[in-house]
Scaffold this motif. Structure first.
Motif, PDB file in Angstrom:
ATOM      1  N   MET A   1      -3.089  -6.255 -15.685  1.00  0.00           N
ATOM      2  CA  MET A   1      -2.251  -5.307 -16.077  1.00  0.00           C
ATOM      3  C   MET A   1      -1.220  -5.086 -15.546  1.00  0.00           C
ATOM      4  N   LYS A   2      -0.646  -5.857 -14.435  1.00  0.00           N
ATOM      5  CA  LYS A   2       0.620  -6.076 -14.381  1.00  0.00           C
ATOM      6  C   LYS A   2       1.440  -6.777 -14.976  1.00  0.00           C
ATOM      7  N   ASN A   3       0.580  -8.413 -15.332  1.00  0.00           N
ATOM      8  CA  ASN A   3       1.714  -8.777 -16.146  1.00  0.00           C
ATOM      9  C   ASN A   3       1.491  -8.582 -17.715  1.00  0.00           C
ATOM     10  N   ARG A   4       1.417  -7.674 -17.939  1.00  0.00           N
ATOM     11  CA  ARG A   4       1.292  -7.313 -19.791  1.00  0.00           C
ATOM     12  C   ARG A   4       2.207  -6.410 -19.333  1.00  0.00           C
ATOM     13  N   GLY A   5       2.714  -5.653 -18.422  1.00  0.00           N
ATOM     14  CA  GLY A   5       3.636  -4.384 -18.895  1.00  0.00           C
ATOM     15  C   GLY A   5       3.368  -3.388 -18.987  1.00  0.00           C
ATOM     16  N   GLU A   6       2.519  -2.827 -19.687  1.00  0.00           N
ATOM     17  CA  GLU A   6       2.332  -1.745 -20.633  1.00  0.00           C
ATOM     18  C   GLU A   6       2.115  -0.623 -19.935  1.00  0.00           C
ATOM     19  N   HIS A   7       1.373  -0.800 -18.084  1.00  0.00           N
ATOM     20  CA  HIS A   7       1.655   0.683 -17.543  1.00  0.00           C
ATOM     21  C   HIS A   7       2.610   0.515 -15.647  1.00  0.00           C
ATOM     22  N   LYS A   8       3.082   0.912 -15.724  1.00  0.00           N
ATOM     23  CA  LYS A   8       2.829   1.390 -14.595  1.00  0.00           C
ATOM     24  C   LYS A   8       2.661   1.511 -13.481  1.00  0.00           C
ATOM     25  N   LEU A   9       2.228   0.874 -12.151  1.00  0.00           N
ATOM     26  CA  LEU A   9       1.300   0.962 -11.419  1.00  0.00           C
ATOM     27  C   LEU A   9       1.226   1.099  -9.456  1.00  0.00           C
ATOM     28  N   TYR A  10       0.684   2.366  -9.422  1.00  0.00           N
ATOM     29  CA  TYR A  10       0.951   3.436  -8.833  1.00  0.00           C
ATOM     30  C   TYR A  10       0.234   3.576  -7.168  1.00  0.00           C
ATOM     31  N   ALA A  11       0.293   3.347  -6.399  1.00  0.00           N
ATOM     32  CA  ALA A  11      -1.242   2.970  -5.096  1.00  0.00           C
ATOM     33  C   ALA A  11      -0.497   4.244  -3.964  1.00  0.00           C
ATOM     34  N   LEU A  12      -1.915   5.120  -3.732  1.00  0.00           N
ATOM     35  CA  LEU A  12      -1.950   6.219  -3.105  1.00  0.00           C
ATOM     36  C   LEU A  12      -3.213   5.744  -1.537  1.00  0.00           C
ATOM     37  N   THR A  13      -2.424   4.883  -1.057  1.00  0.00           N
ATOM     38  CA  THR A  13      -2.864   5.046   0.603  1.00  0.00           C
ATOM     39  C   THR A  13      -3.326   6.728   1.354  1.00  0.00           C
ATOM     40  N   ASN A  14      -4.693   6.187   2.622  1.00  0.00           N
ATOM     41  CA  ASN A  14      -4.359   6.866   3.033  1.00  0.00           C
ATOM     42  C   ASN A  14      -4.614   5.282   4.847  1.00  0.00           C
ATOM     43  N   TRP A  15      -3.640   4.598   4.680  1.00  0.00           N
ATOM     44  CA  TRP A  15      -2.918   3.876   5.367  1.00  0.00           C
ATOM     45  C   TRP A  15      -2.243   4.757   7.021  1.00  0.00           C
ATOM     46  N   SER A  16      -2.611   3.967   7.780  1.00  0.00           N
ATOM     47  CA  SER A  16      -1.032   4.813   8.862  1.00  0.00           C
ATOM     48  C   SER A  16       0.059   4.251   8.265  1.00  0.00           C
ATOM     49  N   ALA A  17       1.525   5.144   9.287  1.00  0.00           N
ATOM     50  CA  ALA A  17       2.505   4.596   8.579  1.00  0.00           C
ATOM     51  C   ALA A  17       3.188   3.538  10.042  1.00  0.00           C
ATOM     52  N   GLU A  18       2.828   3.439  10.951  1.00  0.00           N
ATOM     53  CA  GLU A  18       2.432   2.253  11.512  1.00  0.00           C
ATOM     54  C   GLU A  18       1.769   0.443  11.553  1.00  0.00           C
ATOM     55  N   LEU A  19       1.024   0.438  10.713  1.00  0.00           N
ATOM     56  CA  LEU A  19      -0.254  -0.471  10.376  1.00  0.00           C
ATOM     57  C   LEU A  19       0.345  -0.791   8.458  1.00  0.00           C
ATOM     58  N   PHE A  20       1.623   0.408   7.657  1.00  0.00           N
ATOM     59  CA  PHE A  20       1.234  -0.299   6.848  1.00  0.00           C
ATOM     60  C   PHE A  20       1.994  -0.895   6.701  1.00  0.00           C
ATOM     61  N   PRO A  21       3.132  -1.324   6.798  1.00  0.00           N
ATOM     62  CA  PRO A  21       4.685  -2.643   7.565  1.00  0.00           C
ATOM     63  C   PRO A  21       3.482  -3.972   7.604  1.00  0.00           C
ATOM     64  N   ILE A  22       2.573  -3.877   8.563  1.00  0.00           N
ATOM     65  CA  ILE A  22       1.109  -5.333   8.584  1.00  0.00           C
ATOM     66  C   ILE A  22       0.585  -5.507   7.572  1.00  0.00           C
ATOM     67  N   ALA A  23       0.177  -4.345   6.281  1.00  0.00           N
ATOM     68  CA  ALA A  23      -0.369  -4.660   5.335  1.00  0.00           C
ATOM     69  C   ALA A  23       0.531  -5.462   4.218  1.00  0.00           C
ATOM     70  N   LEU A  24       1.947  -4.487   4.422  1.00  0.00           N
ATOM     71  CA  LEU A  24       2.739  -5.230   3.153  1.00  0.00           C
ATOM     72  C   LEU A  24       2.787  -6.898   3.119  1.00  0.00           C
ATOM     73  N   GLU A  25       2.942  -7.159   4.856  1.00  0.00           N
ATOM     74  CA  GLU A  25       2.886  -9.014   5.062  1.00  0.00           C
ATOM     75  C   GLU A  25       2.021  -9.141   4.287  1.00  0.00           C
ATOM     76  N   ARG A  26       1.061  -8.862   4.574  1.00  0.00           N
ATOM     77  CA  ARG A  26      -0.506  -9.848   5.037  1.00  0.00           C
ATOM     78  C   ARG A  26      -1.290 -10.009   3.278  1.00  0.00           C
ATOM     79  N   TYR A  27      -0.457  -8.672   3.026  1.00  0.00           N
ATOM     80  CA  TYR A  27      -1.653  -8.678   1.369  1.00  0.00           C
ATOM     81  C   TYR A  27      -0.592  -8.479   0.023  1.00  0.00           C
ATOM     82  N   ASP A  28      -0.769  -9.398  -0.665  1.00  0.00           N
ATOM     83  CA  ASP A  28       0.477  -9.809  -1.625  1.00  0.00           C
ATOM     84  C   ASP A  28       0.406  -8.803  -2.351  1.00  0.00           C
ATOM     85  N   PHE A  29      -0.913  -8.252  -3.140  1.00  0.00           N
ATOM     86  CA  PHE A  29      -1.298  -7.848  -4.085  1.00  0.00           C
ATOM     87  C   PHE A  29      -0.695  -6.106  -4.011  1.00  0.00           C
TER      88      PHE A  29
END
Length: 105
Positions: free
Chosen positions: A1-29
């Motif tokens: 979907m992302k590669n087609r560029g036809e739609h914007k993709l947004y995330a709405l996540t229940n992650w904690s503020a402390e752990l989310f930066p670690i997730a950003l580093e760990r998970y490329d998606f």
């Protein structure tokens, strides 16, 4: 979907503020998203309607033009109450079929 560029993709996540930066580093998606709203940062969470409104308002999205995908049925029901079409994620195969039916894939 992302590669087609036809739609914007947004995330709405229940992650904690402390752990989310670690997730950003760990998970490329997570870099695929055009915007992310993190519950720990917002001090709010799904399925609270206010959390969905944060996403909609921040990115100037209309509920009737959005599609929400989540594995938690409570979150799906909350989004639908706001007029957001939703897909309850149960398997990758089912999601693909549903997105194909909607003409997204």
């Amino acid at each position: 979907m992302k590669n087609r560029g036809e739609h914007k993709l947004y995330a709405l996540t229940n992650w904690s503020a402390e752990l989310f930066p670690i997730a950003l580093e760990r998970y490329d998606f997570l870099s695929w998203f055009d915007g992310i709203v993190v519950s720990g940062t917002e001090k709010d969470r799904k399925p609270n309607h206010s959390f969905y409104h944060t996403l909609l308002n921040r990115y100037k999205l209309q509920p009737a033009e959005a599609l929400f995908i989540d594995d938690n049925l409570r979150n799906i029901k909350a989004a639908e109450q706001l007029g957001i079409e939703s897909i309850h994620f149960t398997s990758p195969e089912d999601l693909r079929v549903r997105l194909e039916r909607l003409g997204i894939l």
